[in-house]
Design a protein around this motif. Structure first.
Motif, PDB file in Angstrom:
ATOM      1  N   ILE A 264      51.378  45.094  37.826  1.00 12.15           N
ATOM      2  CA  ILE A 264      50.334  45.950  37.250  1.00 12.15           C
ATOM      3  C   ILE A 264      49.091  45.098  37.017  1.00 12.15           C
ATOM      4  O   ILE A 264      49.126  44.151  36.226  1.00 12.15           O
ATOM      5  N   VAL A 265      48.026  45.414  37.726  1.00 14.05           N
ATOM      6  CA  VAL A 265      46.795  44.614  37.616  1.00 14.05           C
ATOM      7  C   VAL A 265      45.599  45.528  37.399  1.00 14.05           C
ATOM      8  O   VAL A 265      45.339  46.427  38.200  1.00 14.05           O
ATOM      9  N   SER A 266      44.877  45.264  36.309  1.00 13.46           N
ATOM     10  CA  SER A 266      43.698  46.085  36.009  1.00 13.46           C
ATOM     11  C   SER A 266      42.724  45.249  35.202  1.00 13.46           C
ATOM     12  O   SER A 266      42.921  44.049  35.039  1.00 13.46           O
ATOM     13  N   GLY A 267      41.694  45.901  34.681  1.00 10.52           N
ATOM     14  CA  GLY A 267      40.721  45.203  33.847  1.00 10.52           C
ATOM     15  C   GLY A 267      41.323  44.720  32.543  1.00 10.52           C
ATOM     16  O   GLY A 267      40.819  43.793  31.921  1.00 10.52           O
ATOM     17  N   GLY A 268      42.411  45.348  32.122  1.00 13.71           N
ATOM     18  CA  GLY A 268      43.004  44.989  30.832  1.00 13.71           C
ATOM     19  C   GLY A 268      44.381  44.353  30.941  1.00 13.71           C
ATOM     20  O   GLY A 268      44.892  43.825  29.957  1.00 13.71           O
ATOM     21  N   HIS A 269      45.016  44.434  32.124  1.00 14.70           N
ATOM     22  CA  HIS A 269      46.409  43.987  32.232  1.00 14.70           C
ATOM     23  C   HIS A 269      46.668  43.220  33.522  1.00 14.70           C
ATOM     24  O   HIS A 269      46.106  43.535  34.561  1.00 14.70           O
TER      25      HIS A 269
ATOM     26  N   ASP B 110      42.662  35.817  30.680  1.00 15.07           N
ATOM     27  CA  ASP B 110      41.977  37.010  31.189  1.00 15.07           C
ATOM     28  C   ASP B 110      42.899  37.835  32.072  1.00 15.07           C
ATOM     29  O   ASP B 110      43.749  37.288  32.774  1.00 15.07           O
ATOM     30  N   ALA B 111      42.680  39.152  32.084  1.00 16.71           N
ATOM     31  CA  ALA B 111      43.316  39.988  33.095  1.00 16.71           C
ATOM     32  C   ALA B 111      42.584  39.748  34.410  1.00 16.71           C
ATOM     33  O   ALA B 111      41.419  39.329  34.414  1.00 16.71           O
ATOM     34  N   ALA B 112      43.274  40.033  35.528  1.00  7.67           N
ATOM     35  CA  ALA B 112      42.665  39.790  36.842  1.00  7.67           C
ATOM     36  C   ALA B 112      41.351  40.578  36.979  1.00  7.67           C
ATOM     37  O   ALA B 112      40.345  40.039  37.459  1.00  7.67           O
ATOM     38  N   GLY B 113      41.369  41.827  36.529  1.00  8.26           N
ATOM     39  CA  GLY B 113      40.167  42.661  36.631  1.00  8.26           C
ATOM     40  C   GLY B 113      39.017  42.116  35.800  1.00  8.26           C
ATOM     41  O   GLY B 113      37.848  42.216  36.184  1.00  8.26           O
ATOM     42  N   GLU B 114      39.381  41.537  34.651  1.00  6.69           N
ATOM     43  CA  GLU B 114      38.384  40.932  33.765  1.00  6.69           C
ATOM     44  C   GLU B 114      37.716  39.744  34.463  1.00  6.69           C
ATOM     45  O   GLU B 114      36.504  39.538  34.334  1.00  6.69           O
ATOM     46  N   ALA B 115      38.529  38.937  35.178  1.00  5.88           N
ATOM     47  CA  ALA B 115      37.982  37.795  35.906  1.00  5.88           C
ATOM     48  C   ALA B 115      37.006  38.272  36.982  1.00  5.88           C
ATOM     49  O   ALA B 115      35.928  37.699  37.154  1.00  5.88           O
TER      50      ALA B 115
ATOM     51  N   GLY C 132      47.672  49.959  38.731  1.00  4.43           N
ATOM     52  CA  GLY C 132      46.490  49.451  38.037  1.00  4.43           C
ATOM     53  C   GLY C 132      45.291  49.428  38.968  1.00  4.43           C
ATOM     54  O   GLY C 132      45.441  49.443  40.195  1.00  4.43           O
ATOM     55  N   GLY C 133      44.107  49.372  38.388  1.00  5.96           N
ATOM     56  CA  GLY C 133      42.874  49.474  39.157  1.00  5.96           C
ATOM     57  C   GLY C 133      42.728  48.421  40.240  1.00  5.96           C
ATOM     58  O   GLY C 133      42.205  48.700  41.314  1.00  5.96           O
TER      59      GLY C 133
ATOM     60  N   ARG D 215      43.418  57.266  43.097  1.00 10.80           N
ATOM     61  CA  ARG D 215      43.210  58.032  41.861  1.00 10.80           C
ATOM     62  C   ARG D 215      44.360  57.870  40.874  1.00 10.80           C
ATOM     63  O   ARG D 215      44.210  58.144  39.696  1.00 10.80           O
ATOM     64  N   TYR D 216      45.539  57.426  41.349  1.00 11.53           N
ATOM     65  CA  TYR D 216      46.653  57.160  40.428  1.00 11.53           C
ATOM     66  C   TYR D 216      46.842  55.672  40.160  1.00 11.53           C
ATOM     67  O   TYR D 216      47.761  55.275  39.457  1.00 11.53           O
ATOM     68  N   CYS D 217      45.980  54.841  40.763  1.00 15.90           N
ATOM     69  CA  CYS D 217      45.971  53.405  40.449  1.00 15.90           C
ATOM     70  C   CYS D 217      45.138  53.156  39.204  1.00 15.90           C
ATOM     71  O   CYS D 217      45.553  52.473  38.281  1.00 15.90           O
ATOM     72  N   THR D 218      43.923  53.711  39.216  1.00 16.36           N
ATOM     73  CA  THR D 218      43.058  53.559  38.047  1.00 16.36           C
ATOM     74  C   THR D 218      43.600  54.461  36.942  1.00 16.36           C
ATOM     75  O   THR D 218      44.473  55.297  37.178  1.00 16.36           O
ATOM     76  N   ASP D 219      43.075  54.284  35.710  1.00 19.73           N
ATOM     77  CA  ASP D 219      43.624  55.034  34.580  1.00 19.73           C
ATOM     78  C   ASP D 219      43.503  56.538  34.810  1.00 19.73           C
ATOM     79  O   ASP D 219      42.452  57.031  35.217  1.00 19.73           O
TER      80      ASP D 219
END
Lengths: 390, 224
Positions: free
Chosen positions: A159-164, A185-190, A305-306, A331-335
Motif C-alpha cells: 500500500i503506497v500513497s501520500g500518507g502510507h 516519509d511515505a513514498a507519495g510524500e517523498a 494506494g495512490g 479510481r480505486y487506487c486513490t482514496d
C-alpha cells in the motif's frame, strides 16, 4: 427496516447480492467520498470530491482546511450518490466508514456522518481501517462489468500513497499482519517534496511521472540511470525509508542548479532527475516487496494506494513478481469510499459491527487476529536479501 | 412539534429535546474534547427518554459556533446528517446567542467564551419582547479591548471566564455552566423553536460551522 442482527454471515449469504448494499463513507485525508457497493464487490456509484486544488497552494494537505472542506462537501456528495442510485435506501444494509488511520479532524466528519445515518435509519454501523479498505479495492468491479475473478489468499499487499507505505500479509479475510512500513516519509510524500524542489505542482507523484516520461517539454523521456541515488538499507526488516533518498535528491538538484546560469531547470535535465528519482523510489518498493514474496510465499500480490497508479511501479512489479499481481483501476487506487464499503461487507460477513460510540483513531493499527499477534514482526534471517534489487 | 438541539461548542456538551417549546429532556456531559464518542449515544438516550424515535423529530437546532473547531464540526455534521436523513428543517443558532438566551436579564448581555491565545470569542445581545436579539455579531478579541468596547453595565455570560484585572466589579459576571442550572442546548432549542415558528429554515447542505477565526495555515499564507 433491518437491524444489526439481520446481518450475520449466513443470512447475508442467502440474500440476493443486489439487496446487500453497503453505504461507504471516506474522509480520512483530502477526499470526501461516498459509495454504494453491492455484495462487497459491485460498485453502484463511487462519488469522490477531491480537495487537491485547495491544498495545492500549500504544497500539501492542511488538516484544518481539509476538515472544513469535508463538512461543506459531505451532503452534496451523499446527494449525488443517492441521485445516481435513486432506490438505494431500501436496499442499504449497513453504513460503513473509515475511522482511522488518518487526519483526526478529517476522520471526525465521516465518522459522525456515518453514526448519524446509522442512528437515524436504524442500520448497523461498521468502522473500517483505511489500509484494509485499500486492499479491498482489488475486489471491486463496475456495475456494468462482468464479475471478475478474485485474488487468491494468502496475499502480500503493498500500500503506497501520500500518507502510507506499508507491506501487509493478508492470510485470509480479516487476518492481516503488518510486515513493514516506512520509518519516515511515505513514498507519495517523498514525491511531493522532490516535486516542490524542482518546481512541479502538488501532488508530486503524477507530476514526477509525467516529467520522467518526457511529457513536460523535454526532447526525450528521462534516463532513469542518469543519476545514481542511494537506496536505504534497513537491516533484516521489510521497512522502508525515503528521507535519505529525498535529501540526496535535494542535494543533487541543488548541485545541478548551481551549474546552471538560469534558475529554471532545462526540460531534458528535469526529465533525467525525475526519472532517476522515480527509479530509486520504485526500486526500494520493489526490493522489499520481492523479499516479502520470497519469505511468505503468498498466492497473490496486491497493489493499492495512490502511488500504485505509477506506471513505472506497475510495469516493473508485473515483470518481476513471482505471483499474479493485482492492481485496482486508478479510481480505486486513490482514496475512495467504494473500497470502504467493500471492506465492510467482509467484516459484516464475519459478524463485525460497531456501537454508536465508535471513535476515530488517527493511528489505528490494522487488526490482528489474537492467535497470530505473537508471531509477527519476526523475520527469519536471509543473507544478502537486501541486495536483491538495490 | 419536537425540536432536537445540539451544542458541542464548549467544554461541556449538551443535547435537549423541546416539544412545542417545552423541555422534554436535556442532557449535559463533560466532553474532554471528544464529542464523537458521546454525541450520538446521548441523542439516542434523549429520544428514548421521551419515548420517541428519530422519525418523531420535526426539526434540528445546532450551535454553529464560535467554539473549538473540531467540537463545532461534530455537532454541525450530526445536525446536517440528521436533517438530510430525516428530511426535516435545520435551524442554525449561534453558540454565544444560545448562552445569552438562558438568562432572564434586561439590559446588555456580553456572551463570551475562551478562544485560547489569551482571547475571547464574544458577541453582544439584548432581550426585548421578541426574545434575546443580537447587537453585534460574534468576533474574537482580547478581553480588555472587548470590555472597554461594551456598555459599562453589561452582564458578562460565559463558562469559567475570568475578568481581566481592572474590570472586576464594573461588570456582572454570570456563570452559564450546567452547575449553575443552565444547559446551552436548551438555549439552542429555544432559539431554534423561535426561528421555526417564524418560518425560517436553513439549508443543511450549505450549513458551515461559524469559525470566526481562519485556519492557522490560511493566516500564515494570507495575513489580513
Amino acid at each position: 427496516m433491518s437491524t444489526g442482527r439481520d446481518l450475520q454471515g449466513p443470512d447475508l449469504a442467502r440474500r440476493d447480492p443486489e439487496e446487500n448494499i453497503v453505504l461507504g463513507i471516506e474522509t480520512s485525508c483530502d477526499e470526501t467520498a461516498v459509495a454504494l457497493v453491492a455484495a462487497g464487490r459491485r460498485v453502484l456509484c463511487n462519488i469522490v470530491s477531491s480537495q487537491v486544488e485547495l491544498h495545492r497552494q500549500y504544497g500539501g494537505v492542511v488538516p484544518e482546511i481539509a476538515a472544513r472542506q469535508h463538512l461543506a462537501n459531505i451532503l452534496p456528495v451523499l446527494d449525488e450518490a443517492f441521485t445516481r442510485v435513486p432506490d438505494a435506501w431500501s436496499r442499504v444494509r449497513a453504513v460503513a466508514v473509515t475511522h482511522g488511520p488518518g487526519l483526526a479532524g478529517a476522520l471526525l466528519i465521516g465518522v459522525n456522518a456515518a453514526k448519524t445515518l446509522a442512528f437515524s435509519r436504524n442500520l448497523p454501523l461498521v468502522g473500517v481501517n483505511h489500509l484494509e479498505a485499500h486492499i479491498y479495492g482489488n475486489w471491486l468491479y463496475e456495475a456494468g462489468e462482468e464479475a471478475r475473478s478474485e485474488p487468491e489468499l494468502p496475499a502480500v499487499a503493498l500500500i503506497v500513497s501520500g500518507g502510507h507505505t506499508e507491506l501487509i500479509l493478508m492470510r485470509d479475510h480479516g487476518r492481516f499482519e503488518r510486515l513493514g512500513s516506512t520509518r519516515d516519509d511515505a513514498a507519495g510524500e517523498a514525491f511531493d517534496k522532490v516535486a516542490r524542489i524542482v518546481g512541479l505542482p502538488y501532488p508530486g507523484g503524477p507530476a514526477i511521472q509525467r516529467a520522467a516520461e518526457g511529457q513536460l517539454g523535454s526532447s526525450r523521456p528521462g534516463n532513469p540511470q542518469a543519476f545514481l541515488l542511494p537506496r536505504a538499507h534497513l537491516g533484516e526488516t521489510l521497512d522502508f525509508s525515503f528521507s535519505g533518498l529525498k535529501t540526496a535528491a535535494q542535494r543533487l538538484i541543488q548541485k545541478q542548479r548551481e551549474a546552471l546560469a538560469n534558475p529554471t531547470i532545462p526540460a531534458d535535465l528535469l526529465a533525467d532527475l525525475a526519472a532517476s528519482f522515480q527509479e530509486a523510489v520504485v526500486a526500494a518498493l520493489i526490493s522489499q516487496t520481492l523479499t516479502a514474496l520470497r519469505l511468505y510465499q503468498p498466492r497473490s500480490l496486491l497493489l493499492a494506494g495512490g502511488v500504485a497508479a505509477n506506471v513505472r511501479l506497475r510495469t516493473l512489479i508485473r515483470e518481476r513478481s513471482t505471483v499474479p499481481v493485482w492492481v485496482p483501476p486508478l479510481r480505486y487506487c486513490t482514496d475512495n469510499a467504494a473500497m470502504v464499503a467493500g471492506a465492510a461487507h467482509f467484516r459484516i460477513q464475519r459478524g463485525c459491527q460497531h456501537a454508536l460510540d465508535l471513535d476515530i483513531d488517527p493511528n489505528l493499527p490494522l487488526a490482528l487476529s489474537s492467535s497470530e499477534a505473537g508471531s509477527m514482526h519476526v523475520i527469519p534471517p536471509r543473507p544478502g536479501a537486501m541486495d536483491a534489487s538495490g | 412539534m419536537r425540536v432536537l438541539a445540539i451544542d458541542t461548542s464548549g467544554v461541556l456538551a449538551s443535547v435537549a429535546l423541546l416539544r412545542d417549546g417545552e423541555v422534554e429532556d436535556a442532557r449535559v456531559w463533560r466532553s474532554h474534547s471528544n464529542h464523537t464518542t458521546r454525541l450520538v449515544p446521548e441523542l439516542q438516550r434523549t429520544l428514548a427518554a421521551a419515548g420517541c424515535t428519530p422519525a418523531d423529530v420535526g426539526a434540528v437546532g445546532v450551535a454553529t459556533g464560535p467554539g473549538a473547531f473540531s467540537g463545532l464540526r461534530v455537532g454541525v455534521t450530526t445536525a446536517k446528517l440528521l436533517c438530510w436523513s430525516l428530511d426535516i428543517p435545520l435551524l442554525a443558532v449561534g453558540s454565544l446567542h444560545a448562552r445569552a438566551e438562558l438568562y432572564q436579564l434586561n439590559g446588555e448581555i456580553v456572551s463570551a467564551t475562551d478562544a485560547g491565545r489569551g482571547e475571547w470569542y464574544w458577541a453582544r445581545y439584548r432581550r426585548d419582547d421578541r426574545g434575546v436579539i443580537e447587537l453585534s455579531p460574534p468576533a474574537v478579541g482580547s478581553p480588555p479591548v472587548i470590555l472597554a468596547a461594551c456598555n459599562a453595565t453589561a452582564a458578562i455570560v460565559g463558562e469559567s471566564l475570568r475578568l481581566p484585572e481592572g474590570f472586576a466589579g464594573k461588570h456582572v459576571l454570570l456563570d452559564s455552566s450546567p452547575q449553575a442550572g443552565y444547559v446551552a442546548a436548551i438555549g439552542v432549542a429555544r432559539l431554534a423553536w423561535r426561528r421555526w415558528k417564524n418560518g425560517e429554515r436553513d439549508v443543511p447542505a450549505l450549513q458551515q460551522a461559524l469559525y470566526v477565526r481562519r485556519s492557522a495555515a490560511e493566516e500564515r499564507k494570507r495575513p489580513s
